[in-house]
Design a protein around this motif. Structure first.
Motif, PDB file in Angstrom:
ATOM      1  N   SER A  63       0.840  -1.204   0.000  1.00  0.00           N
ATOM      2  CA  SER A  63       0.000   0.000   0.000  1.00  0.00           C
ATOM      3  C   SER A  63       0.874   1.252   0.000  1.00  0.00           C
ATOM      4  CB  SER A  63      -0.990  -0.005   1.171  1.00  0.00           C
ATOM      5  OG  SER A  63      -0.339   0.072   2.414  1.00  0.00           O
ATOM      6  N   LEU A  64       2.018   1.179   0.698  1.00  0.00           N
ATOM      7  CA  LEU A  64       2.917   2.334   0.696  1.00  0.00           C
ATOM      8  C   LEU A  64       3.590   2.477  -0.672  1.00  0.00           C
ATOM      9  CD1 LEU A  64       4.328   4.687   2.105  1.00  0.00           C
ATOM     10  CD2 LEU A  64       6.009   3.073   3.021  1.00  0.00           C
ATOM     11  N   ILE A  65       4.041   1.357  -1.236  1.00  0.00           N
ATOM     12  CA  ILE A  65       4.694   1.406  -2.556  1.00  0.00           C
ATOM     13  C   ILE A  65       3.736   2.000  -3.608  1.00  0.00           C
ATOM     14  CG2 ILE A  65       5.604  -0.010  -4.459  1.00  0.00           C
ATOM     15  CD1 ILE A  65       6.596  -1.990  -2.271  1.00  0.00           C
ATOM     16  N   ALA A  72       4.389   9.788  -7.699  1.00  0.00           N
ATOM     17  CA  ALA A  72       5.548  10.046  -8.543  1.00  0.00           C
ATOM     18  C   ALA A  72       5.299   9.883 -10.038  1.00  0.00           C
ATOM     19  CB  ALA A  72       6.688   9.110  -8.118  1.00  0.00           C
ATOM     20  N   SER A  73       4.368   9.005 -10.420  1.00  0.00           N
ATOM     21  CA  SER A  73       4.340   8.660 -11.838  1.00  0.00           C
ATOM     22  C   SER A  73       2.940   8.354 -12.362  1.00  0.00           C
ATOM     23  CB  SER A  73       5.254   7.434 -12.044  1.00  0.00           C
ATOM     24  OG  SER A  73       4.658   6.508 -12.892  1.00  0.00           O
ATOM     25  N   LYS A  74       2.641   8.903 -13.499  1.00  0.00           N
ATOM     26  CA  LYS A  74       1.340   8.656 -14.114  1.00  0.00           C
ATOM     27  C   LYS A  74       1.198   7.201 -14.553  1.00  0.00           C
ATOM     28  CE  LYS A  74       0.143  13.224 -15.829  1.00  0.00           C
ATOM     29  NZ  LYS A  74       1.422  13.940 -15.618  1.00  0.00           N
ATOM     30  N   GLU A  75       2.363   6.541 -14.782  1.00  0.00           N
ATOM     31  CA  GLU A  75       2.316   5.161 -15.256  1.00  0.00           C
ATOM     32  C   GLU A  75       1.662   4.228 -14.255  1.00  0.00           C
ATOM     33  OE1 GLU A  75       6.260   4.033 -16.350  1.00  0.00           O
ATOM     34  OE2 GLU A  75       6.395   5.804 -17.635  1.00  0.00           O
ATOM     35  N   SER A  76       1.694   4.641 -12.976  1.00  0.00           N
ATOM     36  CA  SER A  76       1.130   3.744 -11.964  1.00  0.00           C
ATOM     37  C   SER A  76      -0.385   3.887 -11.839  1.00  0.00           C
ATOM     38  CB  SER A  76       1.799   3.980 -10.618  1.00  0.00           C
ATOM     39  OG  SER A  76       1.574   5.311 -10.226  1.00  0.00           O
ATOM     40  N   TYR A  77      -0.997   4.785 -12.606  1.00  0.00           N
ATOM     41  CA  TYR A  77      -2.438   4.997 -12.462  1.00  0.00           C
ATOM     42  C   TYR A  77      -3.241   3.734 -12.747  1.00  0.00           C
ATOM     43  CZ  TYR A  77      -2.010  10.097 -11.947  1.00  0.00           C
ATOM     44  OH  TYR A  77      -1.716  11.347 -11.498  1.00  0.00           O
ATOM     45  N   ALA A  78      -2.799   2.964 -13.744  1.00  0.00           N
ATOM     46  CA  ALA A  78      -3.550   1.758 -14.101  1.00  0.00           C
ATOM     47  C   ALA A  78      -3.554   0.763 -12.939  1.00  0.00           C
ATOM     48  CB  ALA A  78      -2.957   1.125 -15.348  1.00  0.00           C
ATOM     49  N   HIS A  79      -2.376   0.581 -12.286  1.00  0.00           N
ATOM     50  CA  HIS A  79      -2.312  -0.319 -11.131  1.00  0.00           C
ATOM     51  C   HIS A  79      -3.198   0.195 -10.012  1.00  0.00           C
ATOM     52  CE1 HIS A  79       1.082  -2.447 -12.789  1.00  0.00           C
ATOM     53  NE2 HIS A  79       1.718  -1.323 -12.961  1.00  0.00           N
ATOM     54  N   ARG A  85     -10.421  -0.234  -7.312  1.00  0.00           N
ATOM     55  CA  ARG A  85     -11.635  -1.004  -7.613  1.00  0.00           C
ATOM     56  C   ARG A  85     -11.738  -2.214  -6.688  1.00  0.00           C
ATOM     57  NH1 ARG A  85     -14.347   1.419 -11.331  1.00  0.00           N
ATOM     58  NH2 ARG A  85     -13.279   2.591 -12.976  1.00  0.00           N
ATOM     59  N   LYS A  86     -10.598  -2.797  -6.385  1.00  0.00           N
ATOM     60  CA  LYS A  86     -10.603  -3.950  -5.481  1.00  0.00           C
ATOM     61  C   LYS A  86     -11.057  -3.551  -4.065  1.00  0.00           C
ATOM     62  CE  LYS A  86      -7.780  -7.719  -3.820  1.00  0.00           C
ATOM     63  NZ  LYS A  86      -6.631  -8.582  -3.990  1.00  0.00           N
ATOM     64  N   HIS A  87     -10.742  -2.319  -3.639  1.00  0.00           N
ATOM     65  CA  HIS A  87     -11.103  -1.866  -2.285  1.00  0.00           C
ATOM     66  C   HIS A  87     -12.494  -1.227  -2.213  1.00  0.00           C
ATOM     67  CE1 HIS A  87      -6.845  -2.498  -1.739  1.00  0.00           C
ATOM     68  NE2 HIS A  87      -6.917  -2.223  -0.465  1.00  0.00           N
ATOM     69  N   SER A  88     -13.149  -1.048  -3.341  1.00  0.00           N
ATOM     70  CA  SER A  88     -14.412  -0.304  -3.365  1.00  0.00           C
ATOM     71  C   SER A  88     -15.535  -1.100  -2.692  1.00  0.00           C
ATOM     72  CB  SER A  88     -14.817   0.004  -4.809  1.00  0.00           C
ATOM     73  OG  SER A  88     -15.438  -1.136  -5.366  1.00  0.00           O
ATOM     74  N   ARG A  89     -16.680  -0.462  -2.589  1.00  0.00           N
ATOM     75  CA  ARG A  89     -17.821  -1.106  -1.923  1.00  0.00           C
ATOM     76  C   ARG A  89     -18.259  -2.393  -2.624  1.00  0.00           C
ATOM     77  NH1 ARG A  89     -22.578   2.726  -1.576  1.00  0.00           N
ATOM     78  NH2 ARG A  89     -23.375   0.850  -0.631  1.00  0.00           N
ATOM     79  N   HIS A  90     -17.892  -2.521  -3.896  1.00  0.00           N
ATOM     80  CA  HIS A  90     -18.306  -3.710  -4.651  1.00  0.00           C
ATOM     81  C   HIS A  90     -17.416  -4.924  -4.370  1.00  0.00           C
ATOM     82  CE1 HIS A  90     -20.697  -0.774  -6.709  1.00  0.00           C
ATOM     83  NE2 HIS A  90     -19.604  -0.117  -7.060  1.00  0.00           N
TER      84      HIS A  90
END
Ligand code: HEM
Length: 142
Positions: A63-65, A72-79, A85-90
């Motif tokens: 979670s920290l990473i 730091a990076s836009k590339e990590s947005y997809a991850h 989505r995994k943590h959402s109410r669904h």
């Protein structure tokens, strides 16, 4: 104050500069964070009821990473989107107040393990982690 520089310096004092958290204080830092977080609310313990201790600790490191990567990076947005989505109410159903507990325990661990901890360092960590926390909360209902 450049808060990103302040954050990086504190992060390196505690966790080292190499990938993989190899500093002497990395494990005690995550242990402290883990104890604090698990004790912070029955809801946290409940969210992890099907997760063993090793995986829970791994989650806190990841979670920290992810949060630092998101800053730091836009590339990590997809991850990050996948994680949010995994943590959402669904899915895991992690509501906003639990992110505050996560952040408070992270800061409690920083206070304990950074010998130079002061108000500037606290604010730097809070600002650095704010985008990730904001994003996770934002995605809760989506
Ligand atoms: C910015 C904050 C957070 C980030 C970036 C984050 C990220 C992650 C990551 C990367 C994983 C591992 C999932 C995988 O590898 O497939 C995970 C799992 C998980 N997270 Fe978080 N997390 C955050 C906050 C929280 C909070 C506040 C809770 C509340 C209890 C929580 C509960 C969980 C649970 C229950 C799992 C599943 C563990 C398992 O069964 O393996 N997370 N999270």
């Amino acid at each position: 104050m450049d808060f990103i520089e302040e954050f990086k310096s504190s992060y390196e004092r505690i966790l080292g500069s190499s990938v993989g958290f190899k500093s002497d204080t990395a494990e005690p830092f995550f242990d402290y964070f883990y104890q604090c977080f698990l004790a912070s609310s029955p809801e946290v313990a409940n969210a992890f009821r099907n997760t063993n201790m090793g995986a829970q600790k791994q989650m806190l490191k990841r979670s920290l990473i992810y949060s630092v990567g998101f800053l730091a990076s836009k590339e990590s947005y997809a991850h990050m989107e996948k994680m949010a989505r995994k943590h959402s109410r669904h899915n895991l159903n992690i509501p906003a107040p639990l992110y505050e507990l996560w952040l408070d325990c992270m800061l409690a661990a920083v206070a304990k393990f950074d010998p130079k901890y002061d108000d500037d360092v606290e604010l730097a960590w809070r600002l650095a982690l704010a985008p990730a926390i904001t994003y996770m909360k934002f995605m809760y209902d989506r």
